[in-house]
Design a protein around this motif. Structure first.
Motif, PDB file in Angstrom:
ATOM      1  N   ASP A 169       0.814  -1.225   0.000  1.00 23.93           N
ATOM      2  CA  ASP A 169       0.000   0.000   0.000  1.00 23.93           C
ATOM      3  C   ASP A 169       0.843   1.269   0.000  1.00 23.93           C
ATOM      4  O   ASP A 169       0.447   2.275  -0.592  1.00 23.93           O
ATOM      5  N   ALA A 170       1.998   1.223   0.691  1.00 29.12           N
ATOM      6  CA  ALA A 170       2.814   2.432   0.803  1.00 29.12           C
ATOM      7  C   ALA A 170       4.281   2.060   0.973  1.00 29.12           C
ATOM      8  O   ALA A 170       4.615   1.023   1.557  1.00 29.12           O
ATOM      9  N   ILE A 171       5.148   2.924   0.457  1.00 30.76           N
ATOM     10  CA  ILE A 171       6.595   2.760   0.588  1.00 30.76           C
ATOM     11  C   ILE A 171       7.149   4.044   1.189  1.00 30.76           C
ATOM     12  O   ILE A 171       6.869   5.145   0.694  1.00 30.76           O
ATOM     13  N   VAL A 172       7.921   3.912   2.269  1.00 30.63           N
ATOM     14  CA  VAL A 172       8.437   5.066   2.996  1.00 30.63           C
ATOM     15  C   VAL A 172       9.951   5.101   2.818  1.00 30.63           C
ATOM     16  O   VAL A 172      10.641   4.100   3.055  1.00 30.63           O
ATOM     17  N   VAL A 173      10.472   6.263   2.401  1.00 27.71           N
ATOM     18  CA  VAL A 173      11.843   6.342   1.909  1.00 27.71           C
ATOM     19  C   VAL A 173      12.582   7.530   2.524  1.00 27.71           C
ATOM     20  O   VAL A 173      12.046   8.646   2.531  1.00 27.71           O
ATOM     21  N   PRO A 174      13.813   7.343   3.011  1.00 28.48           N
ATOM     22  CA  PRO A 174      14.626   8.487   3.453  1.00 28.48           C
ATOM     23  C   PRO A 174      14.939   9.408   2.277  1.00 28.48           C
ATOM     24  O   PRO A 174      15.134   8.942   1.149  1.00 28.48           O
ATOM     25  N   VAL A 175      15.018  10.704   2.552  1.00 28.33           N
ATOM     26  CA  VAL A 175      15.282  11.683   1.499  1.00 28.33           C
ATOM     27  C   VAL A 175      16.509  12.518   1.848  1.00 28.33           C
ATOM     28  O   VAL A 175      16.550  13.181   2.889  1.00 28.33           O
ATOM     29  N   GLY A 176      17.513  12.457   0.960  1.00 28.98           N
ATOM     30  CA  GLY A 176      18.664  13.344   1.039  1.00 28.98           C
ATOM     31  C   GLY A 176      18.660  14.208  -0.207  1.00 28.98           C
ATOM     32  O   GLY A 176      17.900  15.159  -0.340  1.00 28.98           O
ATOM     33  N   GLY A 177      19.488  13.824  -1.179  1.00 24.35           N
ATOM     34  CA  GLY A 177      19.481  14.528  -2.454  1.00 24.35           C
ATOM     35  C   GLY A 177      18.326  14.115  -3.343  1.00 24.35           C
ATOM     36  O   GLY A 177      17.993  14.795  -4.304  1.00 24.35           O
ATOM     37  N   GLY A 178      17.717  12.962  -3.047  1.00 27.03           N
ATOM     38  CA  GLY A 178      16.531  12.525  -3.766  1.00 27.03           C
ATOM     39  C   GLY A 178      16.751  11.426  -4.778  1.00 27.03           C
ATOM     40  O   GLY A 178      15.803  11.031  -5.466  1.00 27.03           O
ATOM     41  N   GLY A 179      17.969  10.906  -4.895  1.00 20.26           N
ATOM     42  CA  GLY A 179      18.229   9.867  -5.882  1.00 20.26           C
ATOM     43  C   GLY A 179      17.456   8.591  -5.624  1.00 20.26           C
ATOM     44  O   GLY A 179      16.873   8.008  -6.544  1.00 20.26           O
ATOM     45  N   LEU A 180      17.430   8.145  -4.368  1.00 18.12           N
ATOM     46  CA  LEU A 180      16.739   6.906  -4.026  1.00 18.12           C
ATOM     47  C   LEU A 180      15.230   7.049  -4.216  1.00 18.12           C
ATOM     48  O   LEU A 180      14.596   6.221  -4.879  1.00 18.12           O
ATOM     49  N   ILE A 181      14.668   8.098  -3.662  1.00 18.61           N
ATOM     50  CA  ILE A 181      13.205   8.211  -3.729  1.00 18.61           C
ATOM     51  C   ILE A 181      12.723   8.538  -5.134  1.00 18.61           C
ATOM     52  O   ILE A 181      11.667   8.068  -5.555  1.00 18.61           O
ATOM     53  N   SER A 182      13.494   9.308  -5.917  1.00 21.85           N
ATOM     54  CA  SER A 182      13.062   9.586  -7.293  1.00 21.85           C
ATOM     55  C   SER A 182      13.157   8.336  -8.151  1.00 21.85           C
ATOM     56  O   SER A 182      12.331   8.122  -9.049  1.00 21.85           O
ATOM     57  N   GLY A 183      14.136   7.471  -7.860  1.00 19.50           N
ATOM     58  CA  GLY A 183      14.218   6.197  -8.565  1.00 19.50           C
ATOM     59  C   GLY A 183      13.061   5.287  -8.214  1.00 19.50           C
ATOM     60  O   GLY A 183      12.447   4.661  -9.091  1.00 19.50           O
ATOM     61  N   ILE A 184      12.738   5.208  -6.913  1.00 22.33           N
ATOM     62  CA  ILE A 184      11.609   4.382  -6.475  1.00 22.33           C
ATOM     63  C   ILE A 184      10.305   4.927  -7.040  1.00 22.33           C
ATOM     64  O   ILE A 184       9.447   4.166  -7.514  1.00 22.33           O
ATOM     65  N   ASP A 228      23.839  11.474   8.834  1.00 24.94           N
ATOM     66  CA  ASP A 228      24.884  12.129   8.038  1.00 24.94           C
ATOM     67  C   ASP A 228      24.732  11.894   6.544  1.00 24.94           C
ATOM     68  O   ASP A 228      25.171  12.708   5.736  1.00 24.94           O
ATOM     69  N   GLY A 229      24.089  10.805   6.138  1.00 21.21           N
ATOM     70  CA  GLY A 229      23.873  10.550   4.726  1.00 21.21           C
ATOM     71  C   GLY A 229      22.808  11.441   4.106  1.00 21.21           C
ATOM     72  O   GLY A 229      22.646  11.458   2.891  1.00 21.21           O
ATOM     73  N   LEU A 230      22.085  12.207   4.945  1.00 21.73           N
ATOM     74  CA  LEU A 230      21.013  13.078   4.454  1.00 21.73           C
ATOM     75  C   LEU A 230      21.374  14.552   4.603  1.00 21.73           C
ATOM     76  O   LEU A 230      20.508  15.424   4.549  1.00 21.73           O
ATOM     77  N   ARG A 231      22.657  14.833   4.748  1.00 21.22           N
ATOM     78  CA  ARG A 231      23.090  16.217   4.953  1.00 21.22           C
ATOM     79  C   ARG A 231      23.293  16.977   3.636  1.00 21.22           C
ATOM     80  O   ARG A 231      24.297  17.642   3.437  1.00 21.22           O
ATOM     81  N   THR A 232      22.354  16.872   2.754  1.00 14.61           N
ATOM     82  CA  THR A 232      22.404  17.673   1.536  1.00 14.61           C
ATOM     83  C   THR A 232      21.861  19.070   1.830  1.00 14.61           C
ATOM     84  O   THR A 232      21.069  19.261   2.759  1.00 14.61           O
ATOM     85  N   THR A 233      22.290  20.046   1.032  1.00 15.69           N
ATOM     86  CA  THR A 233      21.826  21.416   1.239  1.00 15.69           C
ATOM     87  C   THR A 233      20.635  21.757   0.356  1.00 15.69           C
ATOM     88  O   THR A 233      19.929  22.729   0.622  1.00 15.69           O
ATOM     89  N   GLN A 234      20.387  20.965  -0.703  1.00 14.36           N
ATOM     90  CA  GLN A 234      19.222  21.170  -1.556  1.00 14.36           C
ATOM     91  C   GLN A 234      18.994  19.934  -2.406  1.00 14.36           C
ATOM     92  O   GLN A 234      19.920  19.170  -2.650  1.00 14.36           O
ATOM     93  N   PRO A 235      17.757  19.714  -2.844  1.00 14.08           N
ATOM     94  CA  PRO A 235      17.493  18.564  -3.735  1.00 14.08           C
ATOM     95  C   PRO A 235      18.105  18.803  -5.103  1.00 14.08           C
ATOM     96  O   PRO A 235      18.472  19.924  -5.462  1.00 14.08           O
ATOM     97  N   GLY A 236      18.205  17.736  -5.886  1.00 11.84           N
ATOM     98  CA  GLY A 236      18.851  17.807  -7.186  1.00 11.84           C
ATOM     99  C   GLY A 236      17.974  18.425  -8.265  1.00 11.84           C
ATOM    100  O   GLY A 236      16.745  18.409  -8.181  1.00 11.84           O
ATOM    101  N   ASP A 237      18.630  18.945  -9.289  1.00  8.30           N
ATOM    102  CA  ASP A 237      17.901  19.529 -10.417  1.00  8.30           C
ATOM    103  C   ASP A 237      17.076  18.489 -11.162  1.00  8.30           C
ATOM    104  O   ASP A 237      16.020  18.806 -11.723  1.00  8.30           O
ATOM    105  N   LEU A 238      17.558  17.241 -11.203  1.00  4.22           N
ATOM    106  CA  LEU A 238      16.822  16.166 -11.860  1.00  4.22           C
ATOM    107  C   LEU A 238      15.849  15.469 -10.918  1.00  4.22           C
ATOM    108  O   LEU A 238      14.763  15.070 -11.320  1.00  4.22           O
TER     109      LEU A 238
END
Length: 314
Positions: A169-184, A228-238
């Motif tokens: 029903d739902a998938i919950v994903v950590p967000v840093g730069g967004g590569g993992l969640i945008s792929g999912i 520490d793996g989520l210490r991005t300063t902004q999401p990616g352009d893509l």
């Protein structure tokens, strides 16, 4: 979104390197959350995180294009993955790490044959340095998240989840730069668009939360979150446009809530996970999703913890 065929192609590229990670369950967790919870165990993936998926897809292309050197900017997990696959494919890897990188992740990068360069404490500082090194030495820069091949590789997590639990029903994903969640998102929304995909950020590293609220990329000055793996300063352009168009929700968790989730997994499930991967479970444990009696997958993105600092984390 990344085309679904590109994600399937990425799986073909990485299948001989990466694991199809299992789903872990806990009856006590189900009772506490009033849902059926599955942990997607990327913390036992090759090199200890999901990052090997995208890195393998990208570095294989770089080698096919004639690269003899690859560079990366990473707080640890992406750097480990790039160093590992570069070493396996016989090319050099230079990894630009923050000055406060954890000892465990640093040792792993070196163990995989990566050359270390220190630079600042934020991705805003590391990325230009890694690009400069690649340009100076005729190498290819391997982005941590903002690249179609990286995103496609991370999207294979989504393929596996849908195949393992077709009625999720739902998938919950950590967000840093967004590569993992945008792929999912790219995989899941093209396969089963009714499945909710929910992102989670630390309260003190809420650049994607702010960007979604403002409907444009919004930077933060920096963060000292334990994730520490989520210490991005902004999401990616893509990555950001994918989230803006297809993400169902994004919630925030506190540092204390992250710690509680880590402790639960260690005490009750006997698994060591890193703070960045605990944010997804923290949101579920704190009932922040507004879901009940559903099948929910929490993506546990990595397990690379410096054991010597474990007491500070929990």
């Amino acid at each position: 979104m990344i085309p679904l065929q590109d994600i399937y192609h990425a799986r073909n590229q990485i299948y001989d390197i990466t694991h199809v990670t299992p789903l872990m369950t806990s009856n006590q967790l189900n009772q506490l959350c009033q849902n059926q919870i599955f942990l997607k165990a990327e913390h036992i993936q090759k090199t200890g995180s999901f990052k090997i998926r995208g890195a393998t897809n990208k570095v294989k292309r770089a080698v096919a294009d004639g690269a003899s050197l690859v560079t990366a900017a990473s707080s640890g997990n992406h750097g480990q993955a790039v160093a590992y696959i570069a070493n396996l494919l016989g090319v050099k890897a230079t990894i630009v790490v923050p000055e406060d990188v954890s000892n465990a992740k640093l040792a792993a990068i070196k163990g995989y044959g990566g050359e270390i360069v220190y630079c600042g404490t934020t991705s805003h500082e590391r990325i230009p340095k890694a690009k400069q090194l690649a340009a100076t030495h005729n190498g290819i820069y391997i982005p941590p998240y903002d690249d179609p091949l990286i995103i496609a590789g991370q999207g294979t997590v989504g393929l596996e989840i849908i195949e393992q639990i077709p009625d999720v029903d739902a998938i919950v994903v950590p967000v840093g730069g967004g590569g993992l969640i945008s792929g999912i998102l790219s995989a899941v929304k093209q396969m089963k668009p009714t499945v909710k995909v929910i992102g989670v950020e630390p309260e003190t590293a809420n650049d994607t939360f702010l960007s979604l609220r403002n409907q444009s990329i919004t930077a933060i000055s920096g963060t000292n979150t334990i994730a520490d793996g989520l210490r991005t300063t902004q999401p990616g352009d893509l990555t950001f446009p994918i989230l803006l168009k297809t993400l169902d929700d994004l919630v925030l968790v506190s540092e204390e809530e992250i710690k509680q989730a880590m402790v639960f997994v260690m005490e009750r499930m006997k698994q060591v996970i890193e703070p960045s991967s605990a944010v997804s479970l923290a949101a579920i444990l704190q009932h922040k999703l507004g879901l009940k009696d559903r099948k929910i997958v929490s993506v546990i993105s990595g397990g690379n913890v410096d054991i010597r600092n474990l007491d500070k984390l929990v």
